[in-house]
Design a protein around this motif. Structure first.
Motif, PDB file in Angstrom:
ATOM      1  N   TYR A 139      -3.948  -6.823 -35.841  1.00 28.70           N
ATOM      2  CA  TYR A 139      -3.323  -7.215 -37.105  1.00 28.70           C
ATOM      3  C   TYR A 139      -1.834  -7.444 -36.889  1.00 28.70           C
ATOM      4  N   CYS A 140      -1.292  -8.421 -37.574  1.00 27.30           N
ATOM      5  CA  CYS A 140       0.138  -8.689 -37.517  1.00 27.30           C
ATOM      6  C   CYS A 140       0.891  -7.557 -38.214  1.00 27.30           C
ATOM      7  N   PRO A 141       1.875  -6.942 -37.553  1.00 26.99           N
ATOM      8  CA  PRO A 141       2.636  -5.874 -38.205  1.00 26.99           C
ATOM      9  C   PRO A 141       3.558  -6.387 -39.301  1.00 26.99           C
ATOM     10  N   ASN A 142       3.769  -7.703 -39.336  1.00 31.74           N
ATOM     11  CA  ASN A 142       4.656  -8.293 -40.333  1.00 31.74           C
ATOM     12  C   ASN A 142       3.920  -8.640 -41.625  1.00 31.74           C
ATOM     13  N   CYS A 143       2.705  -9.258 -41.513  1.00 35.32           N
ATOM     14  CA  CYS A 143       2.010  -9.732 -42.724  1.00 35.32           C
ATOM     15  C   CYS A 143       0.551  -9.258 -42.814  1.00 35.32           C
ATOM     16  N   SER A 144       0.094  -8.492 -41.833  1.00 35.92           N
ATOM     17  CA  SER A 144      -1.261  -7.922 -41.789  1.00 35.92           C
ATOM     18  C   SER A 144      -2.377  -8.935 -41.544  1.00 35.92           C
ATOM     19  N   SER A 145      -2.027 -10.165 -41.206  1.00 34.47           N
ATOM     20  CA  SER A 145      -3.039 -11.177 -40.926  1.00 34.47           C
ATOM     21  C   SER A 145      -3.760 -10.865 -39.623  1.00 34.47           C
ATOM     22  N   LYS A 146      -5.036 -11.250 -39.555  1.00 33.36           N
ATOM     23  CA  LYS A 146      -5.802 -11.136 -38.323  1.00 33.36           C
ATOM     24  C   LYS A 146      -5.775 -12.439 -37.526  1.00 33.36           C
ATOM     25  N   GLU A 147      -5.206 -13.492 -38.109  1.00 37.94           N
ATOM     26  CA  GLU A 147      -5.155 -14.801 -37.470  1.00 37.94           C
ATOM     27  C   GLU A 147      -4.073 -14.811 -36.389  1.00 37.94           C
ATOM     28  N   ARG A 148      -4.426 -15.342 -35.215  1.00 38.10           N
ATOM     29  CA  ARG A 148      -3.435 -15.389 -34.139  1.00 38.10           C
ATOM     30  C   ARG A 148      -3.689 -16.566 -33.224  1.00 38.10           C
ATOM     31  N   GLU A 149      -2.648 -16.910 -32.482  1.00 38.50           N
ATOM     32  CA  GLU A 149      -2.734 -17.959 -31.477  1.00 38.50           C
ATOM     33  C   GLU A 149      -1.959 -17.499 -30.244  1.00 38.50           C
ATOM     34  N   TRP A 150      -2.124 -18.227 -29.156  1.00 38.79           N
ATOM     35  CA  TRP A 150      -1.531 -17.853 -27.871  1.00 38.79           C
ATOM     36  C   TRP A 150      -0.790 -19.054 -27.283  1.00 38.79           C
ATOM     37  N   PRO A 151       0.409 -19.386 -27.795  1.00 37.55           N
ATOM     38  CA  PRO A 151       1.137 -20.538 -27.273  1.00 37.55           C
ATOM     39  C   PRO A 151       1.647 -20.292 -25.849  1.00 37.55           C
ATOM     40  N   THR A 152       1.716 -21.365 -25.083  1.00 39.58           N
ATOM     41  CA  THR A 152       2.296 -21.278 -23.747  1.00 39.58           C
ATOM     42  C   THR A 152       3.811 -21.255 -23.882  1.00 39.58           C
ATOM     43  N   LEU A 153       4.443 -20.312 -23.220  1.00 38.86           N
ATOM     44  CA  LEU A 153       5.894 -20.147 -23.279  1.00 38.86           C
ATOM     45  C   LEU A 153       6.544 -20.716 -22.020  1.00 38.86           C
ATOM     46  N   ALA A 154       7.838 -20.941 -22.080  1.00 35.31           N
ATOM     47  CA  ALA A 154       8.568 -21.564 -20.970  1.00 35.31           C
ATOM     48  C   ALA A 154       8.591 -20.692 -19.716  1.00 35.31           C
ATOM     49  N   GLY A 155       8.510 -19.390 -19.870  1.00 32.93           N
ATOM     50  CA  GLY A 155       8.541 -18.505 -18.699  1.00 32.93           C
ATOM     51  C   GLY A 155       9.944 -18.171 -18.232  1.00 32.93           C
ATOM     52  N   THR A 156      10.899 -18.313 -19.124  1.00 39.83           N
ATOM     53  CA  THR A 156      12.283 -17.958 -18.812  1.00 39.83           C
ATOM     54  C   THR A 156      12.750 -16.902 -19.801  1.00 39.83           C
ATOM     55  N   GLY A 157      13.831 -16.222 -19.458  1.00 37.76           N
ATOM     56  CA  GLY A 157      14.375 -15.219 -20.351  1.00 37.76           C
ATOM     57  C   GLY A 157      15.620 -14.588 -19.761  1.00 37.76           C
ATOM     58  N   LYS A 158      16.029 -13.476 -20.361  1.00 42.95           N
ATOM     59  CA  LYS A 158      17.208 -12.748 -19.908  1.00 42.95           C
ATOM     60  C   LYS A 158      16.867 -11.265 -19.775  1.00 42.95           C
ATOM     61  N   VAL A 159      17.475 -10.636 -18.774  1.00 43.26           N
ATOM     62  CA  VAL A 159      17.265  -9.206 -18.552  1.00 43.26           C
ATOM     63  C   VAL A 159      17.830  -8.447 -19.751  1.00 43.26           C
ATOM     64  N   PHE A 160      16.970  -7.676 -20.409  1.00 42.72           N
ATOM     65  CA  PHE A 160      17.371  -6.843 -21.544  1.00 42.72           C
ATOM     66  C   PHE A 160      17.728  -5.440 -21.062  1.00 42.72           C
ATOM     67  N   SER A 161      16.979  -4.951 -20.067  1.00 46.55           N
ATOM     68  CA  SER A 161      17.182  -3.618 -19.518  1.00 46.55           C
ATOM     69  C   SER A 161      16.581  -3.583 -18.119  1.00 46.55           C
ATOM     70  N   PHE A 162      17.030  -2.631 -17.288  1.00 48.08           N
ATOM     71  CA  PHE A 162      16.468  -2.522 -15.944  1.00 48.08           C
ATOM     72  C   PHE A 162      16.721  -1.135 -15.376  1.00 48.08           C
ATOM     73  N   ALA A 163      16.034  -0.837 -14.290  1.00 48.09           N
ATOM     74  CA  ALA A 163      16.254   0.384 -13.513  1.00 48.09           C
ATOM     75  C   ALA A 163      16.141   0.005 -12.044  1.00 48.09           C
ATOM     76  N   ILE A 164      16.816   0.741 -11.185  1.00 42.89           N
ATOM     77  CA  ILE A 164      16.679   0.532  -9.746  1.00 42.89           C
ATOM     78  C   ILE A 164      15.898   1.718  -9.203  1.00 42.89           C
ATOM     79  N   CYS A 165      14.774   1.412  -8.568  1.00 38.85           N
ATOM     80  CA  CYS A 165      13.906   2.453  -8.015  1.00 38.85           C
ATOM     81  C   CYS A 165      13.887   2.327  -6.494  1.00 38.85           C
ATOM     82  N   SER A 166      13.834   3.460  -5.817  1.00 42.22           N
ATOM     83  CA  SER A 166      13.909   3.418  -4.359  1.00 42.22           C
ATOM     84  C   SER A 166      12.709   4.063  -3.671  1.00 42.22           C
ATOM     85  N   ARG A 167      11.650   4.358  -4.421  1.00 39.80           N
ATOM     86  CA  ARG A 167      10.438   4.927  -3.831  1.00 39.80           C
ATOM     87  C   ARG A 167       9.216   4.264  -4.435  1.00 39.80           C
ATOM     88  N   ASN A 168       8.243   3.970  -3.593  1.00 40.53           N
ATOM     89  CA  ASN A 168       6.973   3.441  -4.067  1.00 40.53           C
ATOM     90  C   ASN A 168       6.283   4.554  -4.845  1.00 40.53           C
TER      91      ASN A 168
END
Length: 146
Positions: free
Chosen positions: A56-85
């Motif tokens: 369900y949509c948290p904004n309007c409670s609709s069950k209707e949805r679609e899956w558009p293809t996105l450009a695949g680009t963006g910006k880093v919002f947050s990150f962490a540096i990890c040094s162990r598998n």
């Protein structure tokens, strides 16, 4: 002043350590990933994106949805540096990032970042999708510096 740590190149975790489990709400995302297409669940009624997808949509409670293809680009919002598998404990530099996806109304996606040294990652850095093969024929969306 302390000298910054030099971590070196950021990598993605080995694909054989990652498994995908789907359900009816997430299956379209993972099937699109197999085709190297980034998509996100969007309400057909009000247009709001939602990740993770939900029945369900948290904004309007609709069950209707679609899956558009996105450009695949963006910006880093947050990150962490990890040094162990996390699976083996071996030294392994990787940078999990939260990326705000362009054209998806604030939708964010988590992945690993490549294409730079770990210590050079910054908030707001432009990135693009990079597909990583994992177990059972699935493909994981990760990111590289644009």
């Amino acid at each position: 002043m302390a000298t910054p740590i030099a971590y070196g190149p950021a990598r993605v975790l080995p694909g054989e350590q990652i498994h995908v489990t789907t359900n009816p709400d997430t299956e379209p995302f993972w099937q699109a990933a197999r085709e190297h297409r980034l998509t996100a669940c969007q309400c057909s009624s009000c247009g709001k994106f939602r990740m993770p997808p939900s029945p369900y949509c948290p904004n309007c409670s609709s069950k209707e949805r679609e899956w558009p293809t996105l450009a695949g680009t963006g910006k880093v919002f947050s990150f962490a540096i990890c040094s162990r598998n996390p699976a083996t404990g071996d030294e392994f530099v990787y940078v999990p990032v939260v990326v705000e996806i362009d054209g998806a109304g604030g939708t964010r996606l988590v992945g690993n970042l490549t294409g730079c040294n770990a210590e050079d990652v910054t908030i707001g850095m432009p990135v693009e999708i990079e597909w990583t093969a994992i177990n059972d024929g699935w493909v994981l969306p990760n990111f590289r510096v644009a």
